[in-house]
Design a protein around this motif. Structure first.
Motif, mmCIF file in Angstrom:
data_model
loop_
_atom_site.group_PDB
_atom_site.id
_atom_site.type_symbol
_atom_site.label_atom_id
_atom_site.label_comp_id
_atom_site.label_asym_id
_atom_site.label_seq_id
_atom_site.Cartn_x
_atom_site.Cartn_y
_atom_site.Cartn_z
ATOM 1 N N ALA A 62 0.812 -1.286 0.125
ATOM 2 C CA ALA A 62 -0.027 -0.023 -0.013
ATOM 3 C C ALA A 62 0.954 1.266 -0.032
ATOM 4 C CB ALA A 62 -0.844 0.096 1.103
ATOM 5 N N ALA A 63 1.905 1.271 0.901
ATOM 6 C CA ALA A 63 2.849 2.561 0.896
ATOM 7 C C ALA A 63 3.638 2.400 -0.402
ATOM 8 C CB ALA A 63 3.902 2.309 1.693
ATOM 9 N N ILE B 211 2.051 6.870 8.203
ATOM 10 C CA ILE B 211 3.229 6.738 8.728
ATOM 11 C C ILE B 211 4.025 6.647 7.743
ATOM 12 C CG2 ILE B 211 4.342 5.507 10.567
ATOM 13 C CD1 ILE B 211 1.753 5.409 12.123
ATOM 14 N N LEU B 212 3.954 5.484 6.976
ATOM 15 C CA LEU B 212 5.249 5.357 5.907
ATOM 16 C C LEU B 212 5.088 6.208 4.787
ATOM 17 C CD1 LEU B 212 5.084 1.550 6.169
ATOM 18 C CD2 LEU B 212 6.815 2.993 7.256
ATOM 19 N N ALA B 213 3.955 6.207 4.258
ATOM 20 C CA ALA B 213 3.773 6.971 2.911
ATOM 21 C C ALA B 213 2.979 8.100 3.426
ATOM 22 C CB ALA B 213 3.233 6.188 1.772
ATOM 23 N N GLY B 214 3.368 9.045 4.086
ATOM 24 C CA GLY B 214 2.561 10.196 4.509
ATOM 25 C C GLY B 214 2.792 11.462 3.572
ATOM 26 N N ALA B 215 2.315 12.534 4.320
ATOM 27 C CA ALA B 215 2.481 13.686 3.309
ATOM 28 C C ALA B 215 3.890 14.260 3.263
ATOM 29 C CB ALA B 215 1.870 14.797 4.120
ATOM 30 N N GLY B 216 4.590 13.954 4.218
ATOM 31 C CA GLY B 216 6.152 14.409 4.023
ATOM 32 C C GLY B 216 6.794 13.369 3.064
#
Length: 189
Positions: A45-46, A112-117
Motif C-alpha cells: 500500500a505504501a 506513517i510510511l507514505a505520509g504527506a512528507g
C-alpha cells in the motif's frame, strides 16, 4: 537512464523522510493496543501511494483542488494526533482492541510510511531526478520497510516493557514536534 549516484541520493532522502526505524516504536505501540500489522499489505500500500505520487501526485491533488501544502498540513495533523496518543496514553483514533482490526493501510501505510512528507518529497524529487531513479529508490526503501515490519514482532519480544514505554513517549514527543514543524512549514505565512 539509471544512475547509481542518483539512486543512492534519492534512496537516502526517502529513507530519512520515511524513517521506518523511527516509526518502529509507533508501530509497536499500535500493535500493543491490539492492531494487527501485515508487513506485505503495509509495504504494498505504501509503495502504491509513492509510485502514484511519483507519476500523478500533483495532478491527483489538483483534481481535488488540493494544494500540496494543504495535503501536508492534513498529514501533519494526523501525525500530531498519533503523537498525542503515545505521550498522553489516550485514544483519539478508533479502538484497536478488536483482534480483527488491522491498521496495515491506515495508519501504517498512510500516513506513517507514505505520509504527506514522503509523498511531497517524491513529488519534489522529480525536479532533479529521473522517474526511473526515484522508482529504484522507492523499491529499495520498500524492501527495508518490509524487513523492519516483518521483524517487528521479534523486535518487540526482545524489548523490555520499560524500554517500549520509554520509546513510545520519546517518539511520541518527536512525532508532535515533527507535526508542528510540518504544520509551520506548510502554512504559507
Amino acid at each position: 537512464m539509471l544512475s547509481v549516484k542518483a539512486i543512492l541520493t534519492t534512496s537516502l532522502i526517502l529513507f530519512s523522510v520515511i524513517d521506518i526505524i523511527g516509526s518502529l516504536p509507533v508501530i509497536l505501540d499500535m500493535k500493543q493496543k491490539g492492531m494487527r500489522v501485515h508487513a506485505a499489505t503495509s509495504t504494498i500500500a505504501a509503495g502504491m501511494l509513492m509510485v502514484a505520487f511519483l507519476f500523478f501526485g500533483t495532478a491527483l491533488l489538483g483534481l481535488f483542488g488540493v494544494e500540496v501544502s494543504s495535503f501536508a498540513l492534513a498529514g501533519s495533523l494526523i501525525i500530531l494526533f498519533i503523537g498525542l496518543e503515545m505521550v498522553l496514553g489516550i485514544r483519539i483514533f478508533r479502538d484497536f482492541e478488536d483482534q480483527s482490526s488491522s491498521g496495515s493501510i491506515v495508519p501504517i501505510a498512510f500516513p506513517i510510511l507514505a505520509g504527506a512528507g514522503t509523498l511531497t518529497t517524491v513529488i519534489s524529487l522529480r525536479a532533479d531526478h529521473s522517474a526511473l531513479n526515484i522508482l529504484a529508490s522507492i523499491v529499495i526503501n520498500l524492501i527495508l520497510i518490509y524487513l523492519v515490519l516483518r521483524s517487528s514482532g521479534w523486535l518487540e519480544r526482545k524489548m523490555s516493557k520499560e524500554l517500549k514505554n520509554t520509546l513510545r513517549k520519546v517518539f511520541g514527543i518527536l512525532l508532535i514536534a515533527i507535526a508542528i514543524q510540518m504544520f509551520k512549514g506548510n502554512l504559507g505565512v
